[in-house]
Design an enzyme around this catalytic site. Structure first.
Site, PDB file in Angstrom:
ATOM      1  N   LYS A 196       0.765  -1.245  -0.168  1.00 30.29           N
ATOM      2  CA  LYS A 196       0.008   0.193   0.039  1.00 30.29           C
ATOM      3  C   LYS A 196       0.806   1.128   0.104  1.00 30.29           C
ATOM      4  O   LYS A 196       1.762   1.313   0.851  1.00 30.29           O
ATOM      5  CB  LYS A 196      -1.148  -0.014   1.172  1.00 30.29           C
ATOM      6  CG  LYS A 196      -1.738   1.172   1.451  1.00 30.29           C
ATOM      7  CD  LYS A 196      -2.751   1.365   2.506  1.00 30.29           C
ATOM      8  CE  LYS A 196      -3.482   2.502   2.690  1.00 30.29           C
ATOM      9  NZ  LYS A 196      -4.533   2.445   3.576  1.00 30.29           N
ATOM     10  N   ARG A 206     -10.924   9.975   2.259  1.00 34.29           N
ATOM     11  CA  ARG A 206     -10.719  10.555   3.381  1.00 34.29           C
ATOM     12  C   ARG A 206     -11.894  11.473   3.755  1.00 34.29           C
ATOM     13  O   ARG A 206     -12.183  11.944   4.770  1.00 34.29           O
ATOM     14  CB  ARG A 206      -9.357  11.217   3.624  1.00 34.29           C
ATOM     15  CG  ARG A 206      -8.154  10.260   3.595  1.00 34.29           C
ATOM     16  CD  ARG A 206      -6.589  10.796   3.630  1.00 34.29           C
ATOM     17  NE  ARG A 206      -5.648   9.484   3.452  1.00 34.29           N
ATOM     18  CZ  ARG A 206      -4.530   9.976   3.085  1.00 34.29           C
ATOM     19  NH1 ARG A 206      -3.936  11.218   3.233  1.00 34.29           N
ATOM     20  NH2 ARG A 206      -3.798   8.981   3.154  1.00 34.29           N
ATOM     21  N   LYS A 223       1.303   9.706   5.788  1.00 33.19           N
ATOM     22  CA  LYS A 223       1.505   8.674   6.524  1.00 33.19           C
ATOM     23  C   LYS A 223       2.967   7.772   5.536  1.00 33.19           C
ATOM     24  O   LYS A 223       2.934   6.710   5.679  1.00 33.19           O
ATOM     25  CB  LYS A 223       0.212   7.631   5.561  1.00 33.19           C
ATOM     26  CG  LYS A 223      -1.047   8.433   6.495  1.00 33.19           C
ATOM     27  CD  LYS A 223      -2.238   7.364   6.184  1.00 33.19           C
ATOM     28  CE  LYS A 223      -3.624   8.066   6.968  1.00 33.19           C
ATOM     29  NZ  LYS A 223      -4.816   6.889   6.926  1.00 33.19           N
ATOM     30  N   LYS A 254      -2.281  -1.634  -3.899  1.00 30.49           N
ATOM     31  CA  LYS A 254      -3.076  -0.202  -3.611  1.00 30.49           C
ATOM     32  C   LYS A 254      -2.106   0.797  -3.937  1.00 30.49           C
ATOM     33  O   LYS A 254      -1.151   0.909  -3.288  1.00 30.49           O
ATOM     34  CB  LYS A 254      -3.801  -0.534  -2.370  1.00 30.49           C
ATOM     35  CG  LYS A 254      -4.743   0.760  -2.054  1.00 30.49           C
ATOM     36  CD  LYS A 254      -5.122   0.611  -0.603  1.00 30.49           C
ATOM     37  CE  LYS A 254      -6.123   1.770  -0.541  1.00 30.49           C
ATOM     38  NZ  LYS A 254      -6.442   2.092   1.189  1.00 30.49           N
ATOM     39  N   TYR A 319     -14.996   0.937  -6.827  1.00 32.53           N
ATOM     40  CA  TYR A 319     -16.125   1.623  -6.527  1.00 32.53           C
ATOM     41  C   TYR A 319     -17.041   1.219  -7.781  1.00 32.53           C
ATOM     42  O   TYR A 319     -18.379   1.833  -7.802  1.00 32.53           O
ATOM     43  CB  TYR A 319     -16.058   2.924  -6.217  1.00 32.53           C
ATOM     44  CG  TYR A 319     -15.009   3.235  -5.062  1.00 32.53           C
ATOM     45  CD1 TYR A 319     -15.741   2.922  -3.982  1.00 32.53           C
ATOM     46  CD2 TYR A 319     -13.925   3.400  -4.938  1.00 32.53           C
ATOM     47  CE1 TYR A 319     -15.138   3.098  -2.668  1.00 32.53           C
ATOM     48  CE2 TYR A 319     -13.160   3.496  -3.955  1.00 32.53           C
ATOM     49  CZ  TYR A 319     -13.598   3.376  -2.706  1.00 32.53           C
ATOM     50  OH  TYR A 319     -12.896   3.678  -1.659  1.00 32.53           O
TER      51      TYR A 319
HETATM   52  C1  PBG Z   1      -7.643   3.345   5.760  1.00 35.78           C
HETATM   53  C2  PBG Z   1      -7.590   3.254   4.312  1.00 35.78           C
HETATM   54  C3  PBG Z   1      -7.659   4.306   3.382  1.00 35.78           C
HETATM   55  C4  PBG Z   1      -8.000   3.632   2.024  1.00 35.78           C
HETATM   56  C5  PBG Z   1      -8.520   2.200   2.365  1.00 35.78           C
HETATM   57  N1  PBG Z   1      -8.072   2.061   3.837  1.00 35.78           N
HETATM   58  C6  PBG Z   1      -6.947   5.495   3.291  1.00 35.78           C
HETATM   59  C7  PBG Z   1      -5.600   6.006   3.904  1.00 35.78           C
HETATM   60  O1  PBG Z   1      -4.781   4.932   4.038  1.00 35.78           O
HETATM   61  O2  PBG Z   1      -5.474   6.965   4.123  1.00 35.78           O
HETATM   62  C8  PBG Z   1      -8.152   4.230   0.886  1.00 35.78           C
HETATM   63  C9  PBG Z   1      -9.031   3.818  -0.066  1.00 35.78           C
HETATM   64  C10 PBG Z   1      -9.323   4.703  -1.384  1.00 35.78           C
HETATM   65  O3  PBG Z   1      -8.846   6.021  -1.401  1.00 35.78           O
HETATM   66  O4  PBG Z   1     -10.512   4.303  -2.008  1.00 35.78           O
HETATM   67  N2  PBG Z   1      -6.652   2.618   6.308  1.00 35.78           N
END
Ligand code: PBG
Length: 332
Positions: A196, A206, A223, A254, A319
């Site tokens: 990720k 968010r 992050k 991701k 989505y």
């Molecule tokens: C949280 C999480 C995030 C997403 C999935 N789980 C956001 C992040 O890491 O800030 C993002 C999913 C998306 O943007 O569709 N841990």
């Protein structure tokens, strides 16, 4: 060699093209991300994600029935915590009667066959919007993992089929596996967000959960100390192989489209199903361009979904799942 070889022979009509098609898209490929909120009869559209909604549990049950009727088999749940429920330790995340836990039960009640994947990370429950516990300007690893274990067991107790840790703490897959096994949830699986990235494509998500990292002194502003550097490839393989060794059942990459190379490489190096997450920002870009009339909406998203399969993804969290399922089914 040309002229004895003419590649266009295999492209000259739809029948031959379908016979030699290498990759196909099916309703069995999709995981549907869904956002849940407290309340009754709430179906609140997310501003930066047109066509996506925050659903109260009654609406969630209705939605699940619609998805099931379309042939969709799995959902990935995200809960939007009320502000008053947030703290630094994400305590609400492992409340057995919390929104997420009730949402899992609601899905299983309305449609027992629907597979429930749950997001496991502290950010929706963190006053700082971080995926872990913050102390002295740092996100703590091992303390966070303990919380994630409790969260996972709580989701399993509510009926989750798979927990999906999206936090990127080190060692969490093994610890979650052990915690689940100890609580006799040997059959609850782990879909690990193995690679990720600290991507700029999560903004709309968010917004949906009101979970962006807060700007304050001594709080990490992004992050990047846990999510991966978009510049890195070898590191993604290292993450994926470690999560495979730690007992993950499915690995995820991701975001999606900007990371197709990573999807392919992970797929070539592991012996597990690989999932990809086409994230909120990717969805928003397609929606926005379509609203402006600048792209042809359906062919564009269907092509991107197909590309994930071609790159090696076995599963796609997207989505667009509901619309794609309807298109694949054809006119009724
Ligand atoms: C949280 C999480 C995030 C997403 C999935 N789980 C956001 C992040 O890491 O800030 C993002 C999913 C998306 O943007 O569709 N841990």
């Amino acid at each position: 060699m040309y002229p004895i070889i003419r590649n266009r022979r295999l492209r000259q009509n739809a029948a031959i093209r379908s016979l030699v098609q290498e990759t196909t898209l099916s309703v069995n490929d999709f995981i549907v991300p869904l956002f849940v909120v407290e309340g009754h009869q709430v179906r609140e559209e997310i501003l930066s994600m047109p066509g996506q909604f925050r659903l109260s549990l009654d609406e969630l049950e209705r939605e699940i029935k619609t998805l099931h009727a379309l042939g969709l088999k799995a959902v990935l749940l995200f809960a939007k915590a009320e502000n008053a429920k947030k703290d630094n330790k994400g305590t609400e995340a492992f409340n057995d009667n919390g929104l997420m836990q009730r949402a899992i039960k609601a899905v299983k009640y309305s449609c027992p066959e629907m597979l429930v994947f749950t997001d496991v990370a502290l950010d929706p429950f963190s006053i700082y919007g971080h995926d872990g516990i913050v102390e002295n300007g740092r996100v703590l690893n091992d303390e966070t993992v303990e919380a994630l274990c409790k969260m996972s067991v709580s989701h399993a107790r509510a009926g989750a089929d798979f927990v999906a840790p999206s936090d990127m703490m080190d060692g969490r897959v093994l610890k979650i596996r052990q915690a689940l096994d100890q609580a006799q949830f040997e059959d609850v699986g782990i879909l690990s967000y193995a690679a990720k990235y600290a991507s700029a494509h999560y903004g709309p998500f968010r917004d949906a959960l009101d979970s962006a990292p807060v700007a304050a002194s001594n709080i990490p502003k992004d992050k990047k100390t846990y999510q991966m550097d978009p510049a890195n490839r070898i590191e993604a393989l290292k993450e994926a192989l470690m999560d495979q060794d730690e007992g993950a059942d499915i690995l995820m990459v991701k975001p999606g489209l900007p990371y197709l190379d990573i999807v392919r490489e992970v797929k070539d190096h592991v012996h597990l199903p690989v999932a990809v997450y086409q994230v909120s920002g990717e969805y928003a870009m397609i929606k926005a361009a379509a609203e402006k009339g600048w792209i042809d909406y359906e062919p564009v998203f269907m092509e991107q979904l197909l590309s994930f399969k071609r790159a090696g993804a076995d599963l796609i969290a997207t989505y667009f799942a509901k619309e794609a399922a309807a298109l694949l089914r054809g006119p009724s």
